[in-house]
Every structure is written in structure tokens, then in C-alpha cells.
Scaffold this active site. Structure first.
Site, mmCIF file in Angstrom:
data_model
loop_
_atom_site.group_PDB
_atom_site.id
_atom_site.type_symbol
_atom_site.label_atom_id
_atom_site.label_comp_id
_atom_site.label_asym_id
_atom_site.label_seq_id
_atom_site.Cartn_x
_atom_site.Cartn_y
_atom_site.Cartn_z
ATOM 1 N N LYS A 35 0.871 -1.093 -0.019
ATOM 2 C CA LYS A 35 -0.059 -0.187 0.086
ATOM 3 C C LYS A 35 0.859 1.510 -0.029
ATOM 4 C CE LYS A 35 -0.390 -0.279 5.118
ATOM 5 N NZ LYS A 35 -1.227 -1.085 6.109
ATOM 6 N N TYR A 255 15.762 30.823 6.586
ATOM 7 C CA TYR A 255 14.684 31.318 7.081
ATOM 8 C C TYR A 255 14.422 31.458 8.551
ATOM 9 C CZ TYR A 255 12.523 30.778 2.557
ATOM 10 O OH TYR A 255 12.234 30.811 1.198
HETATM 11 C C1 PLP Z 1 -0.516 -2.101 6.769
HETATM 12 C C2 PLP Z 1 -0.774 -3.309 7.199
HETATM 13 C C3 PLP Z 1 0.039 -4.552 7.494
HETATM 14 C C4 PLP Z 1 1.281 -4.531 7.198
HETATM 15 O O1 PLP Z 1 1.847 -3.850 8.483
HETATM 16 P P1 PLP Z 1 3.613 -3.877 8.667
HETATM 17 O O2 PLP Z 1 3.797 -3.076 9.984
HETATM 18 O O3 PLP Z 1 4.263 -2.945 7.564
HETATM 19 O O4 PLP Z 1 4.069 -5.033 8.494
HETATM 20 C C5 PLP Z 1 -0.601 -5.666 7.789
HETATM 21 N N1 PLP Z 1 -2.003 -5.881 7.895
HETATM 22 C C6 PLP Z 1 -2.904 -4.717 7.521
HETATM 23 C C7 PLP Z 1 -4.206 -5.041 7.734
HETATM 24 C C8 PLP Z 1 -2.286 -3.482 7.327
HETATM 25 O O5 PLP Z 1 -3.164 -2.359 7.063
#
Ligand code: PLP
Length: 360
Positions: A35, A255
Site C-alpha cells: 500500500k 529562514y
Molecule cells: C499495513 C498493514 C499490514 C502491514 O503492516 P507492517 O507493519 O508494515 O508489516 C498488515 N495488515 C494490515 C491490515 C495492514 O493495514
């Protein structure tokens, strides 16, 4: 040279991290979570590199569409499922798995007349209190899914941990117990573990692990870097020095004049700023590497530039390489200076940075 700021993605590191996940996961299948553009590393690039994954996890249909358009045939799970009834047609067209976490999604499925089978993951809320059915609703939701001819019979039962990075906390065992109780007697594979649980809670391995962070060499554990946990950082963010000047004692830098020179000193300007995703809120003194030597950032980070105290690097020259994070400078160290986590920084690298790949 059009752009100087580079995000170099280390494909070999991605592969080695995946191999280590494979070892830790034992017989469990692996959902590689991609994602947010693969935590900022590039969705299609990461999916092509991790072609051994049993599934990819994405946040929304659009990412599934991108992966299918790139020719990826692997199973893809949309972690929040359909957002509206009309999404179901897209799930079927693109052969995406849907996480079903809410009543309204069950209603849409029951009203749906498309005969093509949909693969479904049923999410139970065991304490995170974000998405999922309450444990006491799990059996009824399962029965409603099982009654639908156009839902594949192989369900996966899943839950998500709120504090699996706290290895001495009772919260994860409590969530594991709540899950086991909620799904007792329901058929389906189990999926509980994220990256931190894979490392710290072997009993939560289940049939499918869902890992993101460690694949990119990011730490899922506070106070540790990905490398300390045996994973290799998959991104180096770098740029160049485009100016070096000697500035006199009592003059200020940048700045607001936030930094006052305590003596006559060489100031380097690196071509990167918050417009590239480097955190503006980083505290004074956060390090960069100039030709491999640590040097502190001084003054405010601006949109396109940041300024560096070069007193410790007198040999520095215009054109020298500046590393913001990567294998030699843990992103977790910079994240700590900015009051956030490494995930946030790699996700935040912006489109104007040029992404390149290397095989390391
Ligand atoms: C993002 C996510 C993961 C992965 O989490 P990590 O800490 O990056 O391994 C697993 N399950 C769900 C439902 C997620 O949203």
C-alpha cells in the site's frame, strides 16, 4: 541534470528481506503489503521484484488496477474492501480479493447479482477498533458470507494487532485469544501477523502473514533500526551539495535566522527540501552524510534546499554526494529527529524526486 535528488531503490535488499520473511514465516503464506505506493518505493517495481509473494496487499482498488495493468497476475487483497456497492464490479473484473469488515459490505454482497465468485477475507476487530466485526458478530457475518453462491468458499479470517511491537505487553496475547474465541468452529485460514508480530509473536503466525515494513528494511520496533533486526534498507535518499560558502561569526542561516554562526564557518547547501519529502520538522542537528561523513543540518529545512554545517568535513566540494537516509544512515534515526517513524518518511518522498534502481 534535470533533478539532483535521487531515491535509489535497492532491489537486492527487497529480495533478501523477502527471503528472510520466508524463513521466519515457516509454512505460512506471505502477503507482501504494497500500500501507499509500496511504502514509497514504487508499487509496480516492488511487485515485479517480489514475484515470489503469495499475495499483494493494497489499500484501495486503484492500486489493484495499477498492478493488473502492469501484468501482475498474483492474488491481490484490498485491505479495506469495497467502499460502495458499485466497487464490487471492479473487484470481479480485476479478480481482487475483498476484505469484508462491515455490515454495509455484507448488504452490498447480498444484493449483488454477478455470478462470478469473489474471494473474501473476513476481518474481526479484536481490539484495534478501527475496521472489523466485533467478535460476537463474527459467526453471523461468516454465515452470511457462506450463504452466498458468488463468494468463494475459501474464506480467510483475519485480525490486525494494535501493539504487536510491544513484546512485553499483554495486548497482543489478549487479541490472539479474542480472535481464537471469535472464530472457533468457523472454517477458514487464519491471518493475524504484521511485521512486528512476525518478529515478536511466533504463535500469531497463522496461515498467512501480512508484512510491509520489514520488506523495505524498515523497523517495526521502536528504538531499533531495520538493519538491527536483520533487514536491509531498500531506499537511499540522496542529493548533492550545490553551494559551499564561508559565513561569518554572528551571521544567521536560512529562514527566520534560526541558526547563528558561533564562528566563521563553511556552510554547505544540499539540493533537497520538504518539497521532496524531507521532513521540515526535523530537529536542529539531524545528520546527513557528506561523502560518507556525518554532518549536522543547521537552520530551517526549506522547500528545495537544506543547509549543513561543514566544519567537520573541510574537504567537501560542490557536487559531493549528500545522503539523507539509506543503508549507511538509518531512516529510523532521521525519523526520531522528526518525531515520526521511518514508514512515514519513505511514504512521503514526493514525485519530483527521481527514482532509480540498483541491483544491490
Ligand atoms: C499495513 C498493514 C499490514 C502491514 O503492516 P507492517 O507493519 O508494515 O508489516 C498488515 N495488515 C494490515 C491490515 C495492514 O493495514
Amino acid at each position: 541534470m534535470s533533478r539532483t535528488a535521487l531515491a535509489t531503490i535497492h532491489l537486492g535488499a527487497l529480495r533478501r528481506n523477502f527471503a528472510r520473511v520466508r524463513t521466519l514465516a515457516g509454512d505460512a503464506r506471505i502477503m507482501a503489503v504494497v500500500k501507499a505506493d509500496a511504502y514509497g518505493h514504487g508499487l509496480e517495481r516492488v511487485a515485479r521484484t517480489l514475484d515470489q509473494a503469495d499475495a499483494f496487499g493494497v489499500a484501495a482498488i486503484g492500486d489493484g488496477l495499477r498492478l493488473r495493468a502492469a501484468g501482475i497476475g498474483t492474488r491481490i487483497v484490498v485491505l479495506s474492501g469495497p467502499d460502495e456497492a458499485a466497487d464490487l464490479a471492479e473487484f470481479r473484473r480485476l479478480a481482487l480479493d475483498a476484505v469484508i469488515h462491515h455490515e454495509s459490505q455484507l448488504d452490498w454482497l447480498e444484493a449483488d447479482r454477478d455470478p462470478r465468485p469473489l474471494r473474501v477475507w473476513l476481518k474481526i476487530d479484536t481490539g484495534m477498533h478501527r475496521l472489523g466485526f466485533a467478535p460476537e458478530q463474527a459467526a453471523a457475518a461468516h454465515a452470511r458470507l457462506r450463504a452466498l453462491a458468488n463468494v468463494d468458499r475459501e474464506l480467510v479470517l483475519m485480525t490486525h494487532f494494535a501493539a504487536s511491537d510491544e513484546f512485553d505487553s499483554p495486548r497482543t496475547p489478549a487479541q490472539m485469544r479474542a480472535f481464537a474465541q471469535a472464530v472457533a468452529g468457523l472454517d477458514g485460514a487464519w491471518s493475524l501477523a504484521n511485521s512486528a508480530a512476525l518478529l515478536g509473536w511466533p504463535a500469531a503466525r497463522g496461515d498467512w502473514v501480512r508484512v510491509g515494513g520489514v520488506l523495505y528494511g524498515l523497523s517495526a520496533i521502536a528504538g531499533k533500526s531495520g538493519a538491527e533486526l536483520g533487514f536491509a534498507p531498500a531506499m537511499t535518499l540522496s542529493t548533492k551539495l550545490i553551494s559551499i560558502k564561508n559565513i561569518q561569526r554572528c551571521e544567521t542561516i536560512g529562514y527566520g535566522g534560526a541558526f547563528v554562526c558561533p564562528e566563521d564557518m563553511p556552510i554547505g547547501v544540499a539540493a533537497i527540501g520538504y518539497g521532496d519529502g524531507y521532513p521540515r520538522g526535523v530537529r536542529a542537528g539531524a545528520p546527513v552524510l557528506v561523502n560518507g561523513v556525518r554532518a549536522p543540518i543547521i537552520g530551517r529545512v526549506s522547500m528545495d534546499l537544506l543547509t549543513v554545517d561543514l566544519r567537520g568535513v573541510p574537504q567537501a566540494r560542490v557536487g559531493d554526494r549528500v545522503v539523507l537516509w539509506g543503508p549507511e544512515l538509518p531512516v529510523e534515526e532521521i525519523a526520531a529527529c522528526a518525531g515520526t517513524i521511518g514508514y512515514d518518511l519513505t511514504c512521503g518522498v514526493t514525485r519530483r524526486v527521481l527514482f532509480v534502481e540498483d541491483t544491490d
